[in-house]
Design a protein around this motif. Structure first.
Motif, PDB file in Angstrom:
ATOM      1  N   ASN A   1      -7.868 -43.844  -5.991  1.00 36.56           N
ATOM      2  CA  ASN A   1      -7.675 -42.543  -5.353  1.00 36.56           C
ATOM      3  C   ASN A   1      -8.475 -42.507  -4.063  1.00 36.56           C
ATOM      4  OD1 ASN A   1      -6.857 -39.968  -4.944  1.00 36.56           O
ATOM      5  ND2 ASN A   1      -8.383 -39.049  -6.311  1.00 36.56           N
ATOM      6  N   GLN A   2      -7.891 -43.066  -3.014  1.00 37.02           N
ATOM      7  CA  GLN A   2      -8.628 -43.145  -1.748  1.00 37.02           C
ATOM      8  C   GLN A   2      -7.692 -43.022  -0.571  1.00 37.02           C
ATOM      9  OE1 GLN A   2     -11.309 -46.274  -0.473  1.00 37.02           O
ATOM     10  NE2 GLN A   2     -12.298 -46.245  -2.468  1.00 37.02           N
ATOM     11  N   ASP A   3      -8.268 -42.579   0.558  1.00 31.93           N
ATOM     12  CA  ASP A   3      -7.503 -42.548   1.808  1.00 31.93           C
ATOM     13  C   ASP A   3      -7.845 -43.802   2.608  1.00 31.93           C
ATOM     14  OD1 ASP A   3      -6.585 -40.154   1.087  1.00 31.93           O
ATOM     15  OD2 ASP A   3      -7.695 -38.975   2.573  1.00 31.93           O
ATOM     16  N   VAL A   4      -6.834 -44.529   3.013  1.00 29.83           N
ATOM     17  CA  VAL A   4      -7.090 -45.679   3.874  1.00 29.83           C
ATOM     18  C   VAL A   4      -6.089 -45.674   5.021  1.00 29.83           C
ATOM     19  CG1 VAL A   4      -7.903 -47.102   1.952  1.00 29.83           C
ATOM     20  CG2 VAL A   4      -5.547 -47.314   2.710  1.00 29.83           C
ATOM     21  N   THR A   5      -6.400 -46.494   6.033  1.00 28.05           N
ATOM     22  CA  THR A   5      -5.438 -46.700   7.109  1.00 28.05           C
ATOM     23  C   THR A   5      -5.203 -48.196   7.228  1.00 28.05           C
ATOM     24  OG1 THR A   5      -4.896 -46.240   9.399  1.00 28.05           O
ATOM     25  CG2 THR A   5      -7.203 -46.653   8.933  1.00 28.05           C
ATOM     26  N   TYR A   6      -4.033 -48.558   7.747  1.00 25.53           N
ATOM     27  CA  TYR A   6      -3.664 -49.972   7.760  1.00 25.53           C
ATOM     28  C   TYR A   6      -3.351 -50.450   9.170  1.00 25.53           C
ATOM     29  CZ  TYR A   6      -1.014 -54.232   6.924  1.00 25.53           C
ATOM     30  OH  TYR A   6      -0.558 -55.513   6.970  1.00 25.53           O
ATOM     31  N   HIS A   7      -3.923 -51.587   9.524  1.00 25.00           N
ATOM     32  CA  HIS A   7      -3.663 -52.202  10.832  1.00 25.00           C
ATOM     33  C   HIS A   7      -2.699 -53.367  10.653  1.00 25.00           C
ATOM     34  CE1 HIS A   7      -4.296 -54.228  14.656  1.00 25.00           C
ATOM     35  NE2 HIS A   7      -4.640 -55.310  13.994  1.00 25.00           N
TER      36      HIS A   7
ATOM     37  N   LEU B   1      -0.458 -51.067  -1.125  1.00 27.15           N
ATOM     38  CA  LEU B   1      -1.469 -50.009  -1.150  1.00 27.15           C
ATOM     39  C   LEU B   1      -0.974 -48.789  -1.921  1.00 27.15           C
ATOM     40  CD1 LEU B   1      -2.722 -50.308   2.511  1.00 27.15           C
ATOM     41  CD2 LEU B   1      -4.117 -50.657   0.490  1.00 27.15           C
ATOM     42  N   THR B   2       0.222 -48.303  -1.572  1.00 26.62           N
ATOM     43  CA  THR B   2       0.701 -47.065  -2.187  1.00 26.62           C
ATOM     44  C   THR B   2       1.037 -47.256  -3.669  1.00 26.62           C
ATOM     45  OG1 THR B   2       2.842 -47.588  -1.236  1.00 26.62           O
ATOM     46  CG2 THR B   2       1.562 -45.921  -0.104  1.00 26.62           C
ATOM     47  N   ALA B   3       1.517 -48.440  -4.049  1.00 24.01           N
ATOM     48  CA  ALA B   3       1.837 -48.685  -5.460  1.00 24.01           C
ATOM     49  C   ALA B   3       0.589 -48.671  -6.324  1.00 24.01           C
ATOM     50  CB  ALA B   3       2.564 -50.021  -5.601  1.00 24.01           C
TER      51      ALA B   3
ATOM     52  N   THR C   1      -3.649 -43.445  -0.843  1.00 19.67           N
ATOM     53  CA  THR C   1      -2.963 -42.608   0.135  1.00 19.67           C
ATOM     54  C   THR C   1      -3.106 -43.253   1.503  1.00 19.67           C
ATOM     55  OG1 THR C   1      -3.809 -40.783  -1.163  1.00 19.67           O
ATOM     56  CG2 THR C   1      -2.666 -40.228   0.893  1.00 19.67           C
ATOM     57  N   LEU C   2      -1.976 -43.577   2.104  1.00 22.30           N
ATOM     58  CA  LEU C   2      -1.992 -44.284   3.380  1.00 22.30           C
ATOM     59  C   LEU C   2      -1.880 -43.299   4.532  1.00 22.30           C
ATOM     60  CD1 LEU C   2      -2.017 -47.154   4.601  1.00 22.30           C
ATOM     61  CD2 LEU C   2       0.462 -47.080   4.547  1.00 22.30           C
ATOM     62  N   LYS C   3      -2.849 -43.363   5.439  1.00 22.51           N
ATOM     63  CA  LYS C   3      -2.779 -42.520   6.636  1.00 22.51           C
ATOM     64  C   LYS C   3      -2.460 -43.413   7.815  1.00 22.51           C
ATOM     65  CE  LYS C   3      -5.701 -38.679   5.447  1.00 22.51           C
ATOM     66  NZ  LYS C   3      -6.878 -37.908   5.861  1.00 22.51           N
TER      67      LYS C   3
ATOM     68  N   ALA D   1      -9.552 -41.741  14.218  1.00 21.19           N
ATOM     69  CA  ALA D   1      -8.863 -40.449  14.310  1.00 21.19           C
ATOM     70  C   ALA D   1      -8.084 -40.102  13.045  1.00 21.19           C
ATOM     71  CB  ALA D   1      -7.923 -40.467  15.519  1.00 21.19           C
ATOM     72  N   THR D   2      -7.723 -41.094  12.243  1.00 26.34           N
ATOM     73  CA  THR D   2      -6.989 -40.790  11.012  1.00 26.34           C
ATOM     74  C   THR D   2      -7.896 -40.151   9.961  1.00 26.34           C
ATOM     75  OG1 THR D   2      -7.453 -42.950  10.047  1.00 26.34           O
ATOM     76  CG2 THR D   2      -5.423 -42.754  11.302  1.00 26.34           C
ATOM     77  N   GLY D   3      -9.203 -40.335  10.111  1.00 21.52           N
ATOM     78  CA  GLY D   3     -10.150 -39.754   9.161  1.00 21.52           C
ATOM     79  C   GLY D   3     -10.328 -40.562   7.899  1.00 21.52           C
ATOM     80  N   ALA D   4      -9.628 -41.699   7.799  1.00 20.99           N
ATOM     81  CA  ALA D   4      -9.769 -42.546   6.609  1.00 20.99           C
ATOM     82  C   ALA D   4     -11.106 -43.282   6.651  1.00 20.99           C
ATOM     83  CB  ALA D   4      -8.629 -43.542   6.543  1.00 20.99           C
ATOM     84  N   LYS D   5     -11.623 -43.579   5.461  1.00 18.68           N
ATOM     85  CA  LYS D   5     -12.933 -44.219   5.390  1.00 18.68           C
ATOM     86  C   LYS D   5     -12.835 -45.746   5.346  1.00 18.68           C
ATOM     87  CE  LYS D   5     -15.952 -40.971   5.632  1.00 18.68           C
ATOM     88  NZ  LYS D   5     -15.728 -40.873   7.074  1.00 18.68           N
TER      89      LYS D   5
END
Lengths: 177, 342
Positions: free
Chosen positions: B223-229, B248-250, B254-256, B293-297
């Motif tokens: 249960n985490q927010d991440v962003t992907y490059h 990630l989503t499976a 939560t993908l930002k 800027a996405t706010g993901a950690k």
């Protein structure tokens, strides 16, 4: 050492090792000088290259030397605590040890040595060279295959220095055009 | 041969080129100079080979092939880290190399890439590259796959893009023989560049998969927010945008998305250890700002080079700006979560 370097060793009579030595300006180069002035005998297998500090020696230089056929590479600096630049030799130690680990996979780790030689240790310098030469003789010739160099490539090789100067300018932030 | 003759100099490539934002690089004029005058321009060396311009080209000029052909046999303008990785690849290509004994007779082979040498020569980046390998093997184990770890030479990606085709051929010859003798039918790699090279530049005849294409079956509950490059080699070169996102989503993440993602993703600035300088650093800062800027950690990537260069910027001693998010590899992220019992 892996079997690779041992297996690929060509046997040749009367072969003398070709060792490249990076000596720091403040201790080891002066040590080499003293060895000469004091007439301590050591085999003529070594080519000394003066650098300002042992930490100036990049892993890339060592790999390039081995790639181009040097049988051994010696990096010599001041004793720990005596560095002219305070802790340059400590950084060199980390670097050289890492390079050694990378070379281990290729069976080249015994061809690289790091030694501390101070300006007053002319005798030690001659001993290190004698010792290292003996070890390289046991290991045999560098097993790298020499690529066929055509005239074009040779021309490119001489431009290496200017390329490096450009890359240094690049690091300093001036635009390269 | 690339179809560079069909270029009609519209300049769309230059307007989209990430290097153009920070320097005078122009893909259009490099085609013009090479084609019309036969000039050798510096632009062929400042190109990141990120693959953005061929996507936008109305004539579908294969700019990447053009760059590779132009670079061949020429002396690179600059190679980052004084070319230490190139020297290592060249040294190993000139050795005979002993075909190492097999580490099992599994039909699946895992190739860790150059994580060892990254650990040794980029020790100041403060990133554990070896963890990518251990994590991948651990996750493969979770999926019930027992691969044999391939102890090959470098895949030759960097030397190929630096114009050293002869070195690449030496490495390729050895690796192909190694793969044939190992008897595998599936090659799994954790590196985006290896994935590209084995799929497109080797004709292996076996299945090549990137680890991110497997992780959607892990069944973790994170249960985490991440962003992907998106690394250029996995994304634009291989067209693999969905697999890492699905992985990630499976697993409950939560993908930002960042402002530029998928086909439009910005480049990390260093694709094959060329051009690590002030200009490419600006690109790196732009990308890190987008991630912030996405706010993901957590910023996730699937290429060890993107990982190295983002972490290098993040851990810079006298950094103007501090980024308070982690940059981790996808496999490492998932393995850490698995370890934490999720």
């Amino acid at each position: 050492m892996s079997t690779e370097a041992a297996a690929g060793t060509p046997k040749s009579e009367g072969w003398e090792p070709n060792i490249l030595a990076f000596c720091c300006n403040w201790c080891s180069y002066a040590g080499a000088d003293l060895a000469g002035v004091s007439r301590f005998q050591y085999p003529p297998t070594v080519k000394v290259l003066r650098v300002m500090c042992s930490s100036r020696v990049e892993p890339a230089f060592i790999l390039k030397a081995l790639k181009d056929g040097a049988d051994g590479v010696l990096v010599a600096g001041c004793h720990i605590g005596d560095c002219h630049y305070i802790d340059g030799n400590k950084n060199a130690e980390v670097r050289i040890n890492n390079t050694k680990k990378a070379l281990e996979k290729l069976g080249f780790d015994k061809r690289l040595r790091l030694e501390w030689i101070s300006a007053s240790e002319g005798l030690r310098f001659s001993e290190v060279i004698r010792n290292f030469t003996e070890e390289i003789k046991k290991l045999g010739q560098n097993p790298v295959k020499k690529p066929q160099i055509n005239a074009d490539e040779r021309r490119l090789d001489t431009s290496d220095i200017s390329v490096n100067m450009r890359s240094i300018a690049n690091v300093q932030g001036s635009e390269v055009k | 041969m690339s179809n560079v003759q069909s270029c009609y100099q519209c300049g769309k490539c230059t307007s989209i080129c990430p290097m153009r934002r920070v320097s005078k690089t122009s893909p259009r004029s490099s085609i013009y100079n090479a084609n019309i005058y036969g000039f050798e321009t510096q632009d062929i060396w400042t190109c990141l080979t990120c693959g953005l311009c061929p996507q936008e080209c109305p004539q579908q000029v294969d700019f990447l092939s053009f760059i590779r052909e132009e670079r061949q046999g020429k002396q690179p303008l600059a190679i980052a880290h004084l070319g230490v990785f190139t020297e290592l690849a060249e040294l190993s290509s000139r050795l005979n190399g002993n075909i190492a004994e097999k580490s099992g007779d599994s039909k699946i082979g895992f190739f860790p890439g150059c994580v060892d040498s990254l650990d040794l020569f980029l020790h100041d980046v403060k990133t554990n590259f070896g963890e990518i390998t251990t994590s991948s093997v651990r996750l493969l184990d979770k999926l019930g796959m027992k691969p044999q770890v391939l102890n090959m030479k470098c895949c030759g990606h960097d030397v190929l893009w630096q114009g050293k085709k002869d070195v690449f051929n030496g490495l390729k010859e050895y690796n192909k023989k190694y793969i044939q003798e190992s008897g595998i039918d599936t090659l799994v790699t954790s590196c985006a560049e290896c994935y590209r090279t084995f799929s497109k530049d080797y004709d292996l005849g076996i299945k090549v998969i990137h680890t991110s294409q497997l992780w959607d079956k892990l069944g973790l509950k994170i249960n985490q927010d991440v962003t992907y490059h998106d690394p250029c080699r996995l994304g634009r070169h291989m067209g693999e945008y969905d697999a890492p996102r699905k992985a990630l989503t499976a697993n409950g993440v939560t993908l930002k998305e960042m402002e530029h993602s998928k086909e439009k993703a910005l480049c990390c600035g260093v694709s094959n250890f060329m051009n690590c300088n002030e200009q490419t650093k600006a690109l790196r800062i732009a990308r890190m700002n987008e991630a912030e800027a996405t706010g993901a950690k957590t910023l996730i990537t699937t290429c060890s080079k993107c990982l190295a260069h983002f972490n290098c910027l993040k851990n810079e001693k006298d950094a103007v700006k501090k980024y308070d998010f982690d940059v981790v590899d996808l496999s490492v992220f998932l393995a850490r979560q698995l370890e934490a019992g999720k």
